[in-house]
Design a protein around this motif. Structure first.
Motif, PDB file in Angstrom:
ATOM      1  N   CYS A  11       0.810  -1.241  -0.099  1.00  0.00           N
ATOM      2  CA  CYS A  11       0.055   0.026   0.118  1.00  0.00           C
ATOM      3  C   CYS A  11       0.881   1.116   0.095  1.00  0.00           C
ATOM      4  O   CYS A  11       2.164   1.159  -0.128  1.00  0.00           O
ATOM      5  CB  CYS A  11      -1.027   0.116   1.097  1.00  0.00           C
ATOM      6  SG  CYS A  11      -0.419   0.497   2.732  1.00  0.00           S
ATOM      7  N   ARG A  55       1.377   3.349   2.583  1.00  0.00           N
ATOM      8  CA  ARG A  55       2.035   3.345   3.574  1.00  0.00           C
ATOM      9  C   ARG A  55       3.344   2.423   3.435  1.00  0.00           C
ATOM     10  O   ARG A  55       4.323   2.715   4.305  1.00  0.00           O
ATOM     11  CB  ARG A  55       1.331   3.245   4.620  1.00  0.00           C
ATOM     12  CG  ARG A  55       1.715   3.470   6.228  1.00  0.00           C
ATOM     13  CD  ARG A  55       1.886   4.980   6.547  1.00  0.00           C
ATOM     14  NE  ARG A  55       0.715   5.556   6.820  1.00  0.00           N
ATOM     15  CZ  ARG A  55       0.550   6.841   7.153  1.00  0.00           C
ATOM     16  NH1 ARG A  55       1.644   7.517   7.575  1.00  0.00           N
ATOM     17  NH2 ARG A  55      -0.657   7.138   7.454  1.00  0.00           N
ATOM     18  N   CYS A  56       3.428   1.490   2.995  1.00  0.00           N
ATOM     19  CA  CYS A  56       4.490   0.347   2.828  1.00  0.00           C
ATOM     20  C   CYS A  56       5.541   1.078   2.072  1.00  0.00           C
ATOM     21  O   CYS A  56       6.597   0.741   2.467  1.00  0.00           O
ATOM     22  CB  CYS A  56       3.996  -0.787   2.071  1.00  0.00           C
ATOM     23  SG  CYS A  56       2.934  -2.083   2.657  1.00  0.00           S
ATOM     24  N   CYS A 114       3.519  -2.968   8.168  1.00  0.00           N
ATOM     25  CA  CYS A 114       3.053  -1.682   7.707  1.00  0.00           C
ATOM     26  C   CYS A 114       1.825  -1.639   8.648  1.00  0.00           C
ATOM     27  O   CYS A 114       0.833  -2.176   8.757  1.00  0.00           O
ATOM     28  CB  CYS A 114       2.307  -1.991   6.397  1.00  0.00           C
ATOM     29  SG  CYS A 114       1.534  -0.638   5.724  1.00  0.00           S
ATOM     30  N   CYS A 149      -1.853  -1.695   6.127  1.00  0.00           N
ATOM     31  CA  CYS A 149      -2.366  -3.002   5.461  1.00  0.00           C
ATOM     32  C   CYS A 149      -1.696  -4.224   6.480  1.00  0.00           C
ATOM     33  O   CYS A 149      -2.353  -5.267   6.314  1.00  0.00           O
ATOM     34  CB  CYS A 149      -1.875  -2.913   3.975  1.00  0.00           C
ATOM     35  SG  CYS A 149      -0.036  -3.199   3.634  1.00  0.00           S
TER      36      CYS A 149
HETATM   37 ZN   LIG Z   1       0.906  -1.185   3.821  1.00  0.00          ZN
END
Ligand SMILES: [Zn+2]
Length: 339
Positions: A166, A168-169, A241, A244
């Motif tokens: 995602c 944020r990853c 993360c 996710c």
């Molecule tokens: Zn993520």
């Protein structure tokens, strides 16, 4: 068979079955600026059955260089971008439904906006809204397509929650304010908008026609001035993360109360009221007329007083121009619009 889509149906990647998938889909476009207008026009022409377009702003002359679909008349009349886009799409394709949303996309409305959509396209200009989209889409398992462009540089990535990394990853945190160039400080040219939006739209068409094997599965970066094209493999989703991996959707649980934001590079501050309300523009205009110049249309009211200009939407959200100070904007808002 509909003649309108004949060339697209001839294309083996889509075909008649793919066209029916598009007709039965709903896409959400968040932010209807340069990228968003390109998404909206392309998806409307492609025959995506329902298009929901959310944007908080109105059309201005400085948009016309790159925000396709908008016209000089939209800018002169200060039509909200979501409405202007919907009006033009109705002239391009009457067979589809457009759902314009004049709204600042935030924690209070993002889940309602994404919930019944098949895909979300990022047409925003800031990381705060992208993390919000990421949280809502991962939570509700909706595919979304990140895209950004500034100067001659652009980037895009397609996010399938829990299958691909995602946002944020890949970007654990937003770049600190003022560290990254923005369209207001570094400018932007149309060709990079065309490239990023084209890749985003192609990915949306693949997702909506269930051709997932054709997705590019990378972080794509382009610079049309330096002539650099890169495809970076982002690896698998990270189990650590927060979004996710751990299912922590912090941006969806923001505190209540009014919400103020400095609009980068525009010498303006947006104030959103704490409580939902519906303004009566005629009454407000009558009240303000003695203290400054007032004009209004169906969607917004513009009030000029001294060096400041307030643009007020029907839900009482306002953009205060002439200051970068939240305090100044709040006091003007309290004085003229009330809370
Ligand atoms: Zn993520």
């Amino acid at each position: 068979m509909n003649e309108r889509y004949s060339r697209q149906i001839l294309f083996s990647g889509i075909g008649a079955a793919g066209q029916r998938c598009l007709e039965q889909s709903r896409a959400l476009i968040i932010g209807c600026g340069a990228l968003g207008t390109a998404h909206a026009e392309s998806l409307a022409r492609a025959g995506v059955g329902k298009l929901r377009i959310a944007d908080r702003d109105f059309v201005e002359a400085s948009n016309l260089q790159r925000q396709t679909m908008f016209t000089e008349r939209d800018a002169a009349e200060r039509i909200p971008k979501a409405i202007a886009a919907a009006n033009h799409i109705r002239e391009i394709n009457r067979e589809i439904e457009v759902e314009p949303e004049i709204a600042d996309v935030n924690h209070s409305n993002i889940e309602r906006l994404v919930k019944d959509c098949d895909v979300v396209l990022d047409g925003t200009d800031n990381f705060a809204t992208r993390y919000l989209i990421n949280d809502a889409c991962v939570k509700h398992e909706i595919n979304w397509i990140y895209g950004a462009a500034v100067g001659s540089y652009g980037v895009t990535m397609t996010i399938q929650p829990h299958q691909t990394p995602c946002l944020r990853c890949v970007f654990e945190e937003a770049p600190p304010p003022a560290s990254a160039p923005t369209c207001d400080t570094a400018g932007v040219i149309m060709p990079i908008i065309s490239i990023v939006s084209a890749v985003q739209v192609a990915e949306a068409l693949k997702l909506l026609t269930a051709q997932n094997e054709s997705l590019h599965r990378s972080l794509m970066q382009f610079d049309v001035w330096r002539n650099e094209w890169r495809k970076i493999n982002p690896g698998p989703p990270s189990p650590e993360c927060p979004t996710c991996g751990l299912g922590n959707f912090a941006t969806l649980e923001a505190a209540s109360g009014d919400f103020a934001a400095v609009l980068c590079g525009r010498n303006a501050v947006q104030i959103s009221p704490a409580q939902a309300t519906q303004l009566n523009f005629a009454e407000l205009a009558a009240r303000l007329r003695g203290t400054g110049e007032v004009k209004f249309n169906d969607y917004l009211l513009r009030f000029r007083t001294g060096d400041f200009e307030l643009t007020v939407f029907q839900d009482a959200r306002s953009i205060v121009r002439g200051t970068n100070e939240i305090k100044t904007a709040r006091s003007l808002y309290a004085k003229y619009i009330g809370n």
